[in-house]
Scaffold this motif. Structure first.
Motif, short mmCIF file in Angstrom:
data_model
loop_
_atom_site.label_atom_id
_atom_site.label_comp_id
_atom_site.label_asym_id
_atom_site.label_seq_id
_atom_site.Cartn_x
_atom_site.Cartn_y
_atom_site.Cartn_z
N GLU A 171 0.82 -1.21 0.00
CA GLU A 171 0.00 0.00 0.00
C GLU A 171 0.86 1.26 0.00
O GLU A 171 0.46 2.29 -0.55
N LEU A 172 2.04 1.17 0.61
CA LEU A 172 2.96 2.30 0.58
C LEU A 172 3.46 2.54 -0.85
O LEU A 172 3.59 3.69 -1.29
N ALA A 173 3.72 1.46 -1.58
CA ALA A 173 4.12 1.59 -2.99
C ALA A 173 3.02 2.26 -3.80
O ALA A 173 3.28 3.10 -4.67
N ALA A 174 1.76 1.88 -3.51
CA ALA A 174 0.64 2.51 -4.21
C ALA A 174 0.56 4.00 -3.88
O ALA A 174 0.24 4.83 -4.74
N ALA A 175 0.85 4.36 -2.63
CA ALA A 175 0.85 5.78 -2.25
C ALA A 175 1.97 6.53 -2.97
O ALA A 175 1.77 7.67 -3.40
N GLU A 176 3.12 5.91 -3.11
CA GLU A 176 4.21 6.53 -3.88
C GLU A 176 3.78 6.75 -5.33
O GLU A 176 4.02 7.81 -5.90
N ARG A 177 3.13 5.76 -5.90
CA ARG A 177 2.69 5.88 -7.30
C ARG A 177 1.69 7.02 -7.46
O ARG A 177 1.77 7.80 -8.41
N ARG A 178 0.73 7.13 -6.52
CA ARG A 178 -0.24 8.22 -6.60
C ARG A 178 0.45 9.58 -6.47
O ARG A 178 0.08 10.55 -7.15
N THR A 179 1.45 9.65 -5.61
CA THR A 179 2.15 10.92 -5.42
C THR A 179 2.95 11.30 -6.66
O THR A 179 3.03 12.48 -7.01
#
Length: 345
Positions: A115-123
């Motif tokens: 989920e942290l990787a997904a947050a990085e992608r969104r950012t």
């Protein structure tokens, strides 16, 4: 430029002293102070700072629930975010920039690495969404921060391709496996498009010259890589740089500029004798390219292309084992040089 002398300061002080007298003789009385001009990037910077602070809070939450090994890895990535924040807040007055500690202390749900990787992608998407409206200086920073975020996304296990900023050219080759960059996007534009400003053309010429050097360097890289996945990665990167080089040449020629030619030969920054040296050279080539593409991302005509190329180079550099700086293309290793255009040894 010589340092100002004491006489210069006295003269300037005398001139400044004349200004109030001249205003008084005009009979206009006291004039209200001129309002301070606001940085046109302020709103964008504040939005990007908020996104960075939210991501910092996510890192803290995940690291708190992680084991020692994962926590150490997350701490390294988080240090890049701190540098991202400093770069984004650089021109904001202290009263305008929100407190990092105050934002990061907001409660955030403990989430996993995926989920942290997904947050990085969104950012990363938020960085790129503000690219077109940013000033050249902020655009360069956003492109570098987005490239770093893409590398973080891959390091956290999300190696999916990012949306290309420009359509891929026919015959383009995929990036090395594990780079997460997909196929190399082609430069946009055509012969009927308006000619770019001279500064934009110069930045594109510099990117073309860097790609000439990269193509030569990857020819050396491929000669020392063993048969197998590593050599296939080298071939894919070589073909991708050829495709981008050819795309820049077509774009420059179509807009009436004479594309920069490759040098007669190139001198490598260090000898390559084995596969380890070849991988080191590949990483070095990609890091060197990020500087040219950070400059291209600051242009008006080729901003999206520059940011996409910067992101791909950063991903390839990390794939080849480079210690990627927090701001690729802006904080590249001091004193490092790529293949220089001179007679090859």
């Amino acid at each position: 430029m010589p340092a100002p002398t004491r006489r210069t300061f006295l003269a300037l002080g005398a001139f400044a002293g004349l200004l109030p007298l001249a205003a008084c003789t005009g009979g206009g009385g006291d004039r209200p102070p001129r309002p301070r001009e606001q940085d046109p990037d302020t709103a964008l910077r504040l939005r990007q700072l908020a996104a960075t602070d939210a991501l910092l809070a996510d890192y803290d939450a995940v690291a708190a629930a992680a084991g020692p090994a994962d926590a150490a890895r997350l701490t390294d990535l988080r240090e890049d975010l701190v540098q991202h924040r400093e770069a984004l807040a650089r021109t904001l007055p202290p009263s305008a920039a929100p407190s990092a500690s105050a934002s990061a202390s907001a409660p955030a749900p403990a989430r996993g690495v995926a989920e942290l990787a997904a947050a990085e992608r969104r950012t990363v998407g938020l960085r790129l969404a503000d690219l077109a409206a940013a000033s050249p200086e902020l655009a360069r920073t956003l492109a570098a921060v987005a490239a770093s975020g893409a590398a973080h996304t891959a390091a956290l296990g999300d190696t999916g391709a990012f949306d290309a900023a420009a359509p891929a050219p026919s015959g383009s080759a995929p990036a090395p496996s594990g780079s997460g960059s997909g196929s190399a996007p082609a430069p946009s534009g055509s012969a009927s498009a308006p000619s770019p400003a001279s500064a934009d053309t110069a930045a594109l010429q510099a990117a073309l010259a860097a790609e000439h050097a990269a193509v030569y360097g990857y020819g050396v890289v491929g000669a020392f890589l063993p048969v197998g996945p590593q050599r296939e990665d080298g071939r894919a990167a070589y073909a991708a740089h050829q495709a981008r080089r050819d795309g820049w040449q077509r774009l420059l020629a179509g807009r009436g500029a004479s594309p920069a030619a490759a040098a007669a030969g190139y001198r490598l920054p260090f000898p390559v004798k084995d596969a380890a040296g070849a991988a080191q050279l590949a990483a070095h080539l990609e890091i060197q390219l990020t500087a040219s593409y950070a400059d291209l991302a600051a242009t008006a005509a080729f901003r999206a292309e520059g940011a996409a190329a910067l992101r791909e180079c950063a991903l390839r550099a990390a794939h080849w084992g480079a210690d990627l700086p927090a701001l690729p293309g802006i904080t590249e290793a001091a004193g490092s040089t790529g293949p220089t255009g001179s007679a090859a040894p």
